[in-house]
Design an enzyme around this catalytic site. Sequence first.
Site, mmCIF file in Angstrom:
data_model
loop_
_atom_site.group_PDB
_atom_site.id
_atom_site.type_symbol
_atom_site.label_atom_id
_atom_site.label_comp_id
_atom_site.label_asym_id
_atom_site.label_seq_id
_atom_site.Cartn_x
_atom_site.Cartn_y
_atom_site.Cartn_z
ATOM 1 N NE ARG A 12 -3.950 18.528 4.118
ATOM 2 C CZ ARG A 12 -4.360 19.641 3.340
ATOM 3 N NH1 ARG A 12 -5.620 19.541 2.673
ATOM 4 N NH2 ARG A 12 -3.770 20.667 3.171
ATOM 5 N NE ARG A 67 4.282 -6.809 -4.117
ATOM 6 C CZ ARG A 67 3.869 -7.201 -3.069
ATOM 7 N NH1 ARG A 67 2.442 -7.254 -2.658
ATOM 8 N NH2 ARG A 67 4.931 -7.491 -2.047
ATOM 9 C CB ALA A 97 8.518 -6.975 2.346
ATOM 10 C CG LEU A 128 0.807 -6.098 5.408
ATOM 11 C CD1 LEU A 128 -0.643 -6.435 5.376
ATOM 12 C CD2 LEU A 128 1.061 -4.658 5.429
ATOM 13 C CD GLU A 140 6.190 -11.835 5.872
ATOM 14 O OE1 GLU A 140 6.351 -12.168 4.748
ATOM 15 O OE2 GLU A 140 5.068 -11.734 6.662
ATOM 16 C CD GLU A 192 7.480 -12.499 0.906
ATOM 17 O OE1 GLU A 192 8.340 -11.690 0.600
ATOM 18 O OE2 GLU A 192 6.542 -11.968 1.225
ATOM 19 N N PRO A 210 4.262 9.401 3.142
ATOM 20 C CG PRO A 210 5.992 10.958 3.669
ATOM 21 C CD PRO A 210 5.696 9.564 2.783
ATOM 22 C CD GLU A 240 3.350 -14.741 -0.319
ATOM 23 O OE1 GLU A 240 3.115 -15.763 0.335
ATOM 24 O OE2 GLU A 240 3.622 -13.743 0.316
#
Length: 191
Positions: free
Chosen positions: A36, A63, A75, A77, A92, A96, A114, A144
């Site tokens: 996996r 993106r 958003a 990390l 954030e 942003e 997942p 950005e």
Amino acid sequence: MAFIHETVSRAERYHGAIFSVYTDQVTMSDGGTAARDVVENRGAVVVVALDERDRVVLIRQYRHPVGRHLWELPAGLRDVVGEDEALTAGRELAEEADLTAGRIEPLIDLHTSPGFADEFVRVFLARDLSPVPEADRHVRTAEEADLQVRRVDLDECVAMVFRGEITNAAAVCGLLAAARARDSGWALLGS
């Protein structure tokens, strides 16, 4: 009792600044093992910033993996080890969208993919918005640098989801959750 899957071995395939990729050998309920591939990252926070007129702060950002600009929510990390997720969300939002929030509450949690990734995203609802003073604003660079910020009525955001104009998974979940929470009189928050 459910079968407990165990990782027998792990081979690192890639290690980067944002994510790492491994191939795990995992025990299966039929008695065998299977390979996996797993993408691990630090997780992220997403912010549904809702103003007093029921408008959501959307950002439009390039993106590269999908090769286009997407409408999303602020958003980022979870890249500061040990930082409280609500503080990350507030940072954030400021970076942003040039906004602060008087209230930031957890809205919804999700695993984005997942089947191959461990990414965990917590979506926050931010209200009581105020502008960041001009002198204190974050200097945006890279993708950005041309970030567009727009406020859109929450119901129109939901319509944009159903028209396929908002496709970022965390944004879709956050907007639908915010609309449902609002329609419940905010009774769903904290439950």
